[in-house]
Design a protein around this motif. Structure first.
Motif, PDB file in Angstrom:
ATOM      1  N   TRP A 158       2.789  -7.921 -20.873  1.00 55.71           N
ATOM      2  CA  TRP A 158       2.616  -9.679 -20.021  1.00 55.71           C
ATOM      3  C   TRP A 158       4.327 -10.112 -20.190  1.00 55.71           C
ATOM      4  N   GLU A 159       5.155 -10.060 -20.701  1.00 61.48           N
ATOM      5  CA  GLU A 159       6.175 -10.588 -21.160  1.00 61.48           C
ATOM      6  C   GLU A 159       7.322 -10.419 -19.408  1.00 61.48           C
ATOM      7  N   ARG A 160       7.047  -8.726 -18.967  1.00 58.50           N
ATOM      8  CA  ARG A 160       7.227  -8.382 -18.025  1.00 58.50           C
ATOM      9  C   ARG A 160       6.779  -8.612 -16.532  1.00 58.50           C
ATOM     10  N   THR A 161       5.427  -8.884 -16.590  1.00 62.49           N
ATOM     11  CA  THR A 161       4.715  -9.190 -15.445  1.00 62.49           C
ATOM     12  C   THR A 161       4.569  -9.411 -14.958  1.00 62.49           C
ATOM     13  N   ALA A 162       4.462  -9.815 -13.632  1.00 55.40           N
ATOM     14  CA  ALA A 162       4.808 -11.131 -12.551  1.00 55.40           C
ATOM     15  C   ALA A 162       4.082 -11.233 -10.855  1.00 55.40           C
ATOM     16  N   ARG A 163       4.143 -11.618 -10.615  1.00 57.65           N
ATOM     17  CA  ARG A 163       3.177 -11.535  -9.553  1.00 57.65           C
ATOM     18  C   ARG A 163       3.400  -9.813  -8.613  1.00 57.65           C
ATOM     19  N   GLY A 164       4.885  -9.609  -8.443  1.00 60.79           N
ATOM     20  CA  GLY A 164       5.149  -8.254  -7.495  1.00 60.79           C
ATOM     21  C   GLY A 164       5.290  -7.612  -8.339  1.00 60.79           C
ATOM     22  N   VAL A 165       5.175  -7.352  -9.602  1.00 61.02           N
ATOM     23  CA  VAL A 165       6.326  -6.515 -11.381  1.00 61.02           C
ATOM     24  C   VAL A 165       5.069  -5.925 -11.717  1.00 61.02           C
ATOM     25  N   LEU A 166       4.718  -5.155 -11.923  1.00 64.82           N
ATOM     26  CA  LEU A 166       4.257  -5.006 -13.359  1.00 64.82           C
ATOM     27  C   LEU A 166       3.498  -3.973 -14.573  1.00 64.82           C
ATOM     28  N   LEU A 169      -3.812 -10.528 -11.562  1.00 63.05           N
ATOM     29  CA  LEU A 169      -4.575  -9.602 -11.107  1.00 63.05           C
ATOM     30  C   LEU A 169      -4.990  -8.609 -11.261  1.00 63.05           C
ATOM     31  N   GLU A 170      -3.826  -7.772 -11.146  1.00 66.86           N
ATOM     32  CA  GLU A 170      -4.074  -6.296 -11.943  1.00 66.86           C
ATOM     33  C   GLU A 170      -3.928  -5.915 -12.909  1.00 66.86           C
ATOM     34  N   ALA A 171      -2.655  -6.745 -14.122  1.00 70.12           N
ATOM     35  CA  ALA A 171      -3.367  -6.719 -15.098  1.00 70.12           C
ATOM     36  C   ALA A 171      -4.436  -7.587 -16.069  1.00 70.12           C
ATOM     37  N   ALA A 172      -5.064  -8.367 -15.052  1.00 74.60           N
ATOM     38  CA  ALA A 172      -6.378  -9.656 -15.509  1.00 74.60           C
ATOM     39  C   ALA A 172      -7.161  -8.164 -15.760  1.00 74.60           C
ATOM     40  N   ALA A 173      -7.356  -7.799 -14.866  1.00 75.17           N
ATOM     41  CA  ALA A 173      -8.195  -6.368 -14.873  1.00 75.17           C
ATOM     42  C   ALA A 173      -8.224  -5.703 -15.894  1.00 75.17           C
ATOM     43  N   PHE A 202      -5.226  -0.396 -11.487  1.00 79.10           N
ATOM     44  CA  PHE A 202      -6.468  -1.281 -11.260  1.00 79.10           C
ATOM     45  C   PHE A 202      -6.467  -2.405  -9.998  1.00 79.10           C
ATOM     46  N   GLY A 203      -5.656  -2.245  -9.034  1.00 78.16           N
ATOM     47  CA  GLY A 203      -5.387  -3.362  -7.924  1.00 78.16           C
ATOM     48  C   GLY A 203      -6.812  -3.538  -7.068  1.00 78.16           C
ATOM     49  N   ILE A 204      -7.478  -2.252  -7.460  1.00 78.65           N
ATOM     50  CA  ILE A 204      -8.377  -2.410  -6.706  1.00 78.65           C
ATOM     51  C   ILE A 204      -9.714  -2.134  -7.488  1.00 78.65           C
ATOM     52  N   GLU A 260     -14.515  -8.640   6.542  1.00 76.26           N
ATOM     53  CA  GLU A 260     -13.886  -9.642   5.015  1.00 76.26           C
ATOM     54  C   GLU A 260     -13.769  -9.243   3.619  1.00 76.26           C
ATOM     55  N   THR A 261     -14.381  -7.814   3.359  1.00 76.08           N
ATOM     56  CA  THR A 261     -14.332  -7.502   2.084  1.00 76.08           C
ATOM     57  C   THR A 261     -13.202  -6.794   2.027  1.00 76.08           C
ATOM     58  N   LEU A 262     -12.964  -6.074   2.230  1.00 80.41           N
ATOM     59  CA  LEU A 262     -11.392  -5.141   2.368  1.00 80.41           C
ATOM     60  C   LEU A 262     -10.399  -6.258   2.433  1.00 80.41           C
ATOM     61  N   ALA A 263     -10.161  -7.812   3.300  1.00 77.99           N
ATOM     62  CA  ALA A 263      -9.526  -8.420   3.120  1.00 77.99           C
ATOM     63  C   ALA A 263      -8.798  -8.781   2.331  1.00 77.99           C
ATOM     64  N   ARG A 264      -9.941  -9.210   1.613  1.00 75.25           N
ATOM     65  CA  ARG A 264     -10.416  -9.776  -0.088  1.00 75.25           C
ATOM     66  C   ARG A 264     -10.010  -8.999  -0.895  1.00 75.25           C
ATOM     67  N   SER A 265     -10.134  -7.587  -0.968  1.00 81.72           N
ATOM     68  CA  SER A 265      -9.702  -6.680  -2.045  1.00 81.72           C
ATOM     69  C   SER A 265      -8.207  -6.357  -2.215  1.00 81.72           C
ATOM     70  N   VAL A 266      -7.356  -6.581  -0.668  1.00 79.70           N
ATOM     71  CA  VAL A 266      -5.589  -6.122  -0.436  1.00 79.70           C
ATOM     72  C   VAL A 266      -5.040  -7.626  -0.780  1.00 79.70           C
ATOM     73  N   ALA A 267      -6.258  -8.734  -0.914  1.00 76.80           N
ATOM     74  CA  ALA A 267      -5.395  -9.779  -0.813  1.00 76.80           C
ATOM     75  C   ALA A 267      -5.286 -10.280  -2.701  1.00 76.80           C
ATOM     76  N   ILE A 268      -6.234  -9.168  -3.573  1.00 72.67           N
ATOM     77  CA  ILE A 268      -6.413  -9.138  -5.243  1.00 72.67           C
ATOM     78  C   ILE A 268      -4.906  -8.203  -5.033  1.00 72.67           C
ATOM     79  N   GLU A 269      -5.285  -7.065  -4.636  1.00 69.26           N
ATOM     80  CA  GLU A 269      -4.233  -6.422  -4.886  1.00 69.26           C
ATOM     81  C   GLU A 269      -3.069  -6.051  -5.148  1.00 69.26           C
ATOM     82  N   MET A 270      -2.097  -7.723  -3.604  1.00 69.39           N
ATOM     83  CA  MET A 270      -0.647  -7.684  -3.648  1.00 69.39           C
ATOM     84  C   MET A 270      -0.857  -8.930  -4.624  1.00 69.39           C
ATOM     85  N   ASP A 271      -1.214  -9.100  -5.878  1.00 67.40           N
ATOM     86  CA  ASP A 271      -1.273  -9.868  -6.900  1.00 67.40           C
ATOM     87  C   ASP A 271      -0.896  -8.814  -8.289  1.00 67.40           C
ATOM     88  N   LEU A 272      -0.350  -8.351  -8.650  1.00 66.98           N
ATOM     89  CA  LEU A 272       0.412  -7.731  -9.365  1.00 66.98           C
ATOM     90  C   LEU A 272      -0.550  -8.107 -11.013  1.00 66.98           C
TER      91      LEU A 272
END
Length: 504
Positions: free
Chosen positions: A217-225, A192-196, A291-293, A178-190
Motif C-alpha cells: 500500500w505504501e507504493r500504490t496510488a491511482r496510477g500505480v499498483l 480500487l484494484e488493490a482494494a479488490a 483484478f482491474g475487472i 453503460e456496464t462496460l463504462a463503469r467497469s472501465v472507470a473502476i479499472e483506471m484507478d489502481l
C-alpha cells in the motif's frame, strides 16, 4: 483490419454477394507487410485501441468459435501488447507516487508484461522487511482518453441498434455499454484494484490451492499498483505446465470450481480470468493477478445462479423455468411450461457430453432464439457473470478438452445449496428478516409523520388549486410562443415547397 490482413480469415464462400464484394475490396488495400490472418487480426485490434484489445482477449479463450490457430495468435493480446517506453513508465510512477523513483524503489527493470490498460515491471524495494522483489503495474499514458473515445463510439452504435432494430431492445445495448463504462472507470484507478486484491485475499484465506498477491500500500496510488512478485508458470504456457509436472485436467477443474465458489459463496469474483492472469506456483496452487475487472452478485443473483446450474445438472427444466419467473427475468404473461420445454431443448443436447463435443456457437444461437421468443430482458447485474463464465470455460477447456462442465460444477453448486437453502441458511435468513422488521418498526413514527405532512399538502392542493410563480408563467408563455413560431415556419416552408412543385 483490412490493412493489416485480418480479412484473410474470412471464407467468402458462405457470404452473400454484397459481403463477398466488400471483403474482396478490403483485400485490395492490404499492406505489403501484412501478416497472416490471425496475426494481422491481433495487430489490427492492438492499433484500434484498448477496447478492441479486450475483445481480442475474449476471442482468444474461444477456439471453438474462432479456431485453434486464431485463438493461439490472439493470446499475445493477453499480456504481450507492445509496451510503452521505460522513461515514460518511470515518469508516470514518480508522478503518481509524488516522490522520486529512487526514494521508493532500489531498482525498476524493463516491462515484463503489457496489456491494453497497463504494463508490469519487475522491481526491488528495500525497507524494514529487508530487500524483496515486487511487481509494479503502471497505467498506459493517455489510456483514459482512448477508452473514453471508444466508449463514445460504442454508445452511438448501441443507440443506433436500439433505434433501428426494435427486436434488440430487450438486450439493452445501451445498458450493456453503460456496464462496460463503469467497469472501465473502476479499472483506471489502481487503488480500487488493490482494494479488490485485499477483499479477495480475505474471502479466500482458507481456500486450499488458491491465493492472490499481497499489496504494498505504501507504493500504490491511482496510477500505480505495487504488489508481491509471483514466481510461477502462466496458465497460457501449457508446455511449461506439463514440463513442471502439473496435472492439466485437474487444473482445468480447479479453475472452474474456484470461479464458481467465489461467485456463489462470496458474491465477488475475478471477472478477467484469461490465462495470462493466472499462474501455477511450485506447489501446484493457483495464483490470480490483475483484478482491474471484478464482478459482484447479490444474494438473489447467487441463488438464481445456483438453482439454474443445479437444474441443468439434474435436468430439472421445470425448476429452471420457475426460477426465471420468480426472479422476474421472464415476463409473467409467458408460459412456465413452454419456457421449460424450450430450456429442455437447450439442456438435453449438451448434457453428459464433454466440452469438445459441444458447439458453443450453436448453443448460443439457440439460447438467443429462445430468449427472444419469450421476451426475456437482459439483466445488467448478470452481464459480468455471463462474460466471465464463457472465458473461464474457455480456459478450462484449453487445459482439458474433454472437461465435463456439469460434473465439475456439481460439488460447488451442491455445497452452496446445502449451506444456504438448508436448515442453517433458513435460520440465518429468518434472523436477517427479523432484524429488518425491527428496523422497520423503529422507523414507524417518522414514516407516520411524513404521511401526515403529505396528506396536509394534498388537501391544500385540492382546496386551493395549483399556484405558479410569475417566472414559471413567463417561462410557459415563452415556450408556447416558440413552439408556435417553429410550427408556423414549418407550414410556410411546406407551402413554398408545394408552390415550387406545382409551377416548376
Amino acid at each position: 483490419m483490412a490493412r493489416e490482413g485480418a480479412l484473410r480469415l474470412v471464407d467468402p464462400i458462405d457470404l452473400p454477394p454484397a459481403a463477398r464484394t466488400l471483403v474482396g475490396l478490403g483485400r485490395l488495400i492490404e499492406r505489403r507487410s501484412a501478416r497472416d490472418g490471425a496475426e494481422g487480426l491481433a495487430r489490427a485490434l492492438q492499433r484500434l485501441g484498448p477496447s478492441y484489445v479486450k475483445l481480442g482477449q475474449f476471442l482468444a479463450t474461444r477456439p471453438d468459435v474462432v479456431g485453434i490457430q486464431t485463438a493461439r495468435d490472439l493470446e499475445r493480446l493477453q499480456d504481450q501488447v507492445d509496451p510503452f517506453p521505460q522513461e515514460l513508465a518511470e515518469a508516470a510512477i514518480a508522478e503518481a507516487l509524488g516522490a522520486p523513483l529512487s526514494s521508493r524503489f532500489t531498482h525498476l527493470g524493463p516491462p515484463v508484461a503489457a496489456a491494453s490498460i497497463a504494463q508490469v515491471h519487475r522491481a526491488t524495494v528495500s525497507d524494514a522487511f529487508g530487500e524483496r522483489v515486487v511487481a509494479v503495474k503502471v497505467l498506459r499514458p493517455g489510456v483514459t482518453h482512448r477508452f473514453g473515445r471508444d466508449l463514445q463510439a460504442f454508445f452511438r452504435i448501441a443507440r443506433l441498434i436500439e433505434r433501428f432494430a426494435p427486436k434488440t431492445r430487450r438486450l439493452k445495448p445501451v445498458v450493456v455499454v453503460e456496464t462496460l463504462a463503469r467497469s472501465v472507470a473502476i479499472e483506471m484507478d489502481l487503488r480500487l484494484e488493490a482494494a479488490a486484491l485485499s477483499e479477495i485475499a480475505e474471502n479466500t484465506a482458507a481456500d486450499p490451492g488458491f491465493r492472490v498477491p499481497a499489496v504494498d500500500w505504501e507504493r500504490t496510488a491511482r496510477g500505480v499498483l505495487t504488489m508481491e512478485w509471483i514466481d510461477g508458470v502462466k496458465l497460457s504456457d501449457r508446455a511449461g505446465l506439463a514440463a513442471a509436472g502439473h496435472d492439466l485436467p485437474a487444473l482445468g477443474r480447479h479453475v472452474m470450481q474456484t470461479f464458481l465458489r467465489h461467485a456463489m459463496r462470496d458474491g465477488f469474483f475475478h471477472a478477467d480470468m484469461h490465462p495470462g492472469n493466472l499462474f501455477v506456483d511450485a506447489a501446484g496452487g493457483l495464483v490470480a493477478v490483475d483484478f482491474g475487472i471484478t464482478g459482484r452478485l447479490g444474494m438473489k443473483e447467487r441463488r438464481f445462479l445456483a438453482e439454474i446450474l443445479h437444474g441443468f445438472i439434474v435436468r430439472d427444466y421445470r425448476r429452471i423455468a420457475e426460477v426465471h419467473f420468480e426472479a422476474g427475468y421472464v415476463p409473467p404473461e409467458q408460459s412456465v411450461d413452454e419456457f421449460a420445454r424450450a430450456l429442455r431443448a437447450i439442456g438435453e443436447p449438451i448434457h453428459s457430453r464433454t466440452a469438445d463435443q459441444i458447439s458453443m456457437a450453436k448453443l448460443l444461437t439457440l439460447l438467443f432464439e429462445v430468449t427472444e421468443l419469450f421476451q426475456m430482458q437482459t439483466r445488467p447485474e448478470l452481464l459480468m457473470l455471463q462474460k466471465t463464465m464463457v472465458v473461464v470455460e474457455g480456459v478450462a477447456r484449453s487445459l482439458d478438452p474433454k472437461l465435463d462442465m456439469w460434473a465439475t460444477a456439481a460439488p460447488v453448486v451442491r455445497e452452496w445449496l446445502e449451506r444456504n437453502l438448508g436448515p442453517i441458511g433458513i435460520a440465518e435468513n429468518a434472523v436477517d428478516e427479523l432484524r429488518q422488521l425491527a428496523r422497520g418498526i423503529a422507523a414507524g413514527p417518522e414514516l407516520l409523520l411524513r404521511l401526515e405532512r403529505i396528506s396536509v399538502d394534498l388537501e391544500e392542493v385540492v382546496h386551493g388549486g395549483l399556484s405558479y410563480s410569475e417566472d414559471s408563467i413567463q417561462a410557459i408563455v415563452g415556450g408556447v410562443r416558440r413552439a408556435a413560431f417553429w410550427s408556423n415556419l414549418a407550414l410556410v416552408v411546406l407551402a413554398l415547397g408545394v408552390v415550387v412543385y406545382l409551377f416548376r
